[in-house]
Design an enzyme around this catalytic site. Structure first.
Site, PDB file in Angstrom:
ATOM      1  N   GLU A 260       0.859  -1.189   0.000  1.00  0.00           N
ATOM      2  CA  GLU A 260       0.000   0.000   0.000  1.00  0.00           C
ATOM      3  C   GLU A 260       0.894   1.237   0.000  1.00  0.00           C
ATOM      4  O   GLU A 260       1.672   1.432   0.957  1.00  0.00           O
ATOM      5  CB  GLU A 260      -0.930   0.040   1.214  1.00  0.00           C
ATOM      6  CG  GLU A 260      -1.807   1.281   1.203  1.00  0.00           C
ATOM      7  CD  GLU A 260      -2.513   1.559   2.502  1.00  0.00           C
ATOM      8  OE1 GLU A 260      -1.963   1.266   3.586  1.00  0.00           O
ATOM      9  OE2 GLU A 260      -3.650   2.069   2.453  1.00  0.00           O
ATOM     10  N   LEU A 261       0.790   2.038  -1.034  1.00  0.00           N
ATOM     11  CA  LEU A 261       1.532   3.303  -1.074  1.00  0.00           C
ATOM     12  C   LEU A 261       0.767   4.316  -0.230  1.00  0.00           C
ATOM     13  O   LEU A 261      -0.290   4.780  -0.625  1.00  0.00           O
ATOM     14  CB  LEU A 261       1.645   3.814  -2.515  1.00  0.00           C
ATOM     15  CG  LEU A 261       2.368   2.915  -3.522  1.00  0.00           C
ATOM     16  CD1 LEU A 261       2.205   3.486  -4.925  1.00  0.00           C
ATOM     17  CD2 LEU A 261       3.839   2.787  -3.178  1.00  0.00           C
ATOM     18  N   ARG A 262       1.314   4.632   0.962  1.00  0.00           N
ATOM     19  CA  ARG A 262       0.671   5.661   1.788  1.00  0.00           C
ATOM     20  C   ARG A 262       1.265   7.006   1.397  1.00  0.00           C
ATOM     21  O   ARG A 262       2.062   7.622   2.063  1.00  0.00           O
ATOM     22  CB  ARG A 262       0.927   5.361   3.276  1.00  0.00           C
ATOM     23  CG  ARG A 262      -0.016   4.355   3.911  1.00  0.00           C
ATOM     24  CD  ARG A 262      -1.477   4.804   3.862  1.00  0.00           C
ATOM     25  NE  ARG A 262      -1.731   6.049   4.508  1.00  0.00           N
ATOM     26  CZ  ARG A 262      -2.103   6.153   5.787  1.00  0.00           C
ATOM     27  NH1 ARG A 262      -2.280   5.070   6.518  1.00  0.00           N
ATOM     28  NH2 ARG A 262      -2.302   7.332   6.330  1.00  0.00           N
TER      29      ARG A 262
ATOM     30  N   ARG B   2      -4.569   9.199   2.045  1.00  0.00           N
ATOM     31  CA  ARG B   2      -5.546   9.256   3.119  1.00  0.00           C
ATOM     32  C   ARG B   2      -5.940  10.687   3.454  1.00  0.00           C
ATOM     33  O   ARG B   2      -5.072  11.567   3.566  1.00  0.00           O
ATOM     34  CB  ARG B   2      -4.991   8.552   4.370  1.00  0.00           C
ATOM     35  CG  ARG B   2      -5.998   8.345   5.488  1.00  0.00           C
ATOM     36  CD  ARG B   2      -7.174   7.469   5.106  1.00  0.00           C
ATOM     37  NE  ARG B   2      -6.818   6.074   4.902  1.00  0.00           N
ATOM     38  CZ  ARG B   2      -7.187   5.345   3.855  1.00  0.00           C
ATOM     39  NH1 ARG B   2      -7.872   5.916   2.879  1.00  0.00           N
ATOM     40  NH2 ARG B   2      -6.838   4.098   3.736  1.00  0.00           N
TER      41      ARG B   2
ATOM     42  N   HIS C   4     -12.779   4.722   8.255  1.00  0.00           N
ATOM     43  CA  HIS C   4     -11.972   4.555   9.462  1.00  0.00           C
ATOM     44  C   HIS C   4     -12.592   5.353  10.591  1.00  0.00           C
ATOM     45  O   HIS C   4     -13.027   6.479  10.392  1.00  0.00           O
ATOM     46  CB  HIS C   4     -10.544   5.072   9.243  1.00  0.00           C
ATOM     47  CG  HIS C   4      -9.865   4.495   8.046  1.00  0.00           C
ATOM     48  ND1 HIS C   4     -10.164   4.906   6.767  1.00  0.00           N
ATOM     49  CD2 HIS C   4      -8.945   3.516   7.931  1.00  0.00           C
ATOM     50  CE1 HIS C   4      -9.437   4.203   5.913  1.00  0.00           C
ATOM     51  NE2 HIS C   4      -8.701   3.367   6.587  1.00  0.00           N
TER      52      HIS C   4
ATOM     53  N   LYS D  82     -13.763  -1.573   2.708  1.00  0.00           N
ATOM     54  CA  LYS D  82     -12.861  -1.746   3.860  1.00  0.00           C
ATOM     55  C   LYS D  82     -13.331  -0.867   5.005  1.00  0.00           C
ATOM     56  O   LYS D  82     -13.619   0.315   4.808  1.00  0.00           O
ATOM     57  CB  LYS D  82     -11.428  -1.384   3.493  1.00  0.00           C
ATOM     58  CG  LYS D  82     -10.475  -1.396   4.687  1.00  0.00           C
ATOM     59  CD  LYS D  82      -9.040  -1.189   4.264  1.00  0.00           C
ATOM     60  CE  LYS D  82      -8.791   0.231   3.865  1.00  0.00           C
ATOM     61  NZ  LYS D  82      -7.356   0.491   3.605  1.00  0.00           N
TER      62      LYS D  82
ATOM     63  N   ARG E 176      -6.769  -9.034  12.969  1.00  0.00           N
ATOM     64  CA  ARG E 176      -5.676  -8.943  11.988  1.00  0.00           C
ATOM     65  C   ARG E 176      -5.106 -10.331  11.667  1.00  0.00           C
ATOM     66  O   ARG E 176      -4.399 -10.501  10.681  1.00  0.00           O
ATOM     67  CB  ARG E 176      -4.576  -8.015  12.515  1.00  0.00           C
ATOM     68  CG  ARG E 176      -5.078  -6.570  12.693  1.00  0.00           C
ATOM     69  CD  ARG E 176      -3.986  -5.656  13.171  1.00  0.00           C
ATOM     70  NE  ARG E 176      -4.444  -4.299  13.419  1.00  0.00           N
ATOM     71  CZ  ARG E 176      -4.565  -3.353  12.477  1.00  0.00           C
ATOM     72  NH1 ARG E 176      -4.261  -3.648  11.228  1.00  0.00           N
ATOM     73  NH2 ARG E 176      -4.981  -2.157  12.765  1.00  0.00           N
TER      74      ARG E 176
HETATM   75  O1  LIG Z   1      -7.072   1.383   6.074  1.00  0.00           O
HETATM   76  C1  LIG Z   1      -6.011   0.881   6.374  1.00  0.00           C
HETATM   77  C2  LIG Z   1      -5.863  -0.062   7.511  1.00  0.00           C
HETATM   78  C3  LIG Z   1      -4.916   0.511   8.537  1.00  0.00           C
HETATM   79  O2  LIG Z   1      -5.506   1.687   9.098  1.00  0.00           O
HETATM   80  C4  LIG Z   1      -4.749  -0.515   9.650  1.00  0.00           C
HETATM   81  O3  LIG Z   1      -5.512  -0.410  10.639  1.00  0.00           O
HETATM   82  O4  LIG Z   1      -3.881  -1.392   9.515  1.00  0.00           O
HETATM   83  C5  LIG Z   1      -3.598   0.876   7.896  1.00  0.00           C
HETATM   84  C6  LIG Z   1      -3.781   1.869   6.726  1.00  0.00           C
HETATM   85  O5  LIG Z   1      -2.550   2.156   6.110  1.00  0.00           O
HETATM   86  C7  LIG Z   1      -4.735   1.292   5.718  1.00  0.00           C
HETATM   87  O6  LIG Z   1      -4.989   2.268   4.678  1.00  0.00           O
END
Ligand SMILES: O=C1C[C@@](O)(C(=O)O)C[C@@H](O)[C@@H]1O
Length: 228
Positions: free
Chosen positions: A33-35, A66, A123, A150, A189
């Protein structure tokens, strides 16, 4: 795209890229995942170079910029759109927040026009919504064209964890990624795949969210619970 679940995703920035990617290969990472919101250098050409480098390592790649509202950096929506347009040819999935109402339609077009997957995310770093709220989120995201939905919610009790896993199990045919964040939520997880969650996020060196499990430990636990 989804080989045997869970696929393991590693959020990265542009720091120490080659070393991180080599480490990811050695630790059975499936998705990078490119943050991009956390990149040191947010110049478009640099971002494209990073995305191209990741692609050269043959990882599935998610592009995430994000929003500030959901834990990212303070970047204008217009800038975020420019970045998505710049990297779309190098990635497989775009992650856009359900709450990014000003740009999510445009982001959907960018993804769909190039045959890429649209991951719509949500989130909450404070709490876990009710079952009805989560079901509405799933239904809305699918109605808005999300290929993957998600949600990552802070768990404040084991009841929160159970609620997230049960609703995920009820929707396991809809390409869901479910995470309960925080110490109490760690179990999701590892065992989220049992309830249909497609992807779990890990870390090497730098953690990106509360409750993430370091990659070696995560691989060990997943193998253990898969009966490996
Ligand atoms: O949405 C998610 C899940 C996340 O927030 C985590 O809880 O591991 C980590 C983030 O980088 C990713 O975009």
């Amino acid at each position: 795209m989804f080989k045997e679940t869970p696929m393991i995703a590693l959020p990265i920035t542009d720091k120490d890229l080659e070393n991180t990617l080599n480490n990811a290969k050695l630790n059975y990472i499936d998705i990078i995942e490119l943050r991009i919101d956390q990149f040191e250098n947010k110049e478009l050409n640099h971002i494209k170079e990073v995305a191209n480098k990741v692609k050269s390592y043959d990882f599935y790649t998610i592009a995430t910029v994000r929003s500030k509202l959901e834990g990212g950096s303070d970047m204008p929506d217009s800038e975020r759109l420019k970045i998505f347009n710049a990297v779309i040819d190098f990635v497989d999935i775009i992650d856009i927040e359900y709450t990014s109402t000003n740009i999510k339609e445009k982001v959907k077009e960018i993804a769909k026009n190039k045959g890429k997957l649209l991951l719509m995310s949500c989130h909450d770093f404070e709490k876990t919504p009710s079952e009805d709220e989560i079901q509405k989120l799933i239904d809305d995201c699918k109605a808005q064209g999300a290929d993957i939905v998600k949600y990552a919610f802070k768990a404040n009790s084991f009841e929160d964890v159970a609620r997230v896993m049960c609703i995920t199990n009820k929707n396991k045919d809809k390409n869901i990624v479910a995470i309960s964040m925080g110490e109490i939520g760690k179990i999701t997880r590892v065992a989220g795949f049992v309830f249909g969650s497609l992807i779990t996020y890990t870390y090497i060196g730098q953690s990106f969210a509360p409750g993430q499990i370091e990659v070696k430990k995560l691989n060990e636990l997943i193998e253990f619970f898969k009966g490996g």
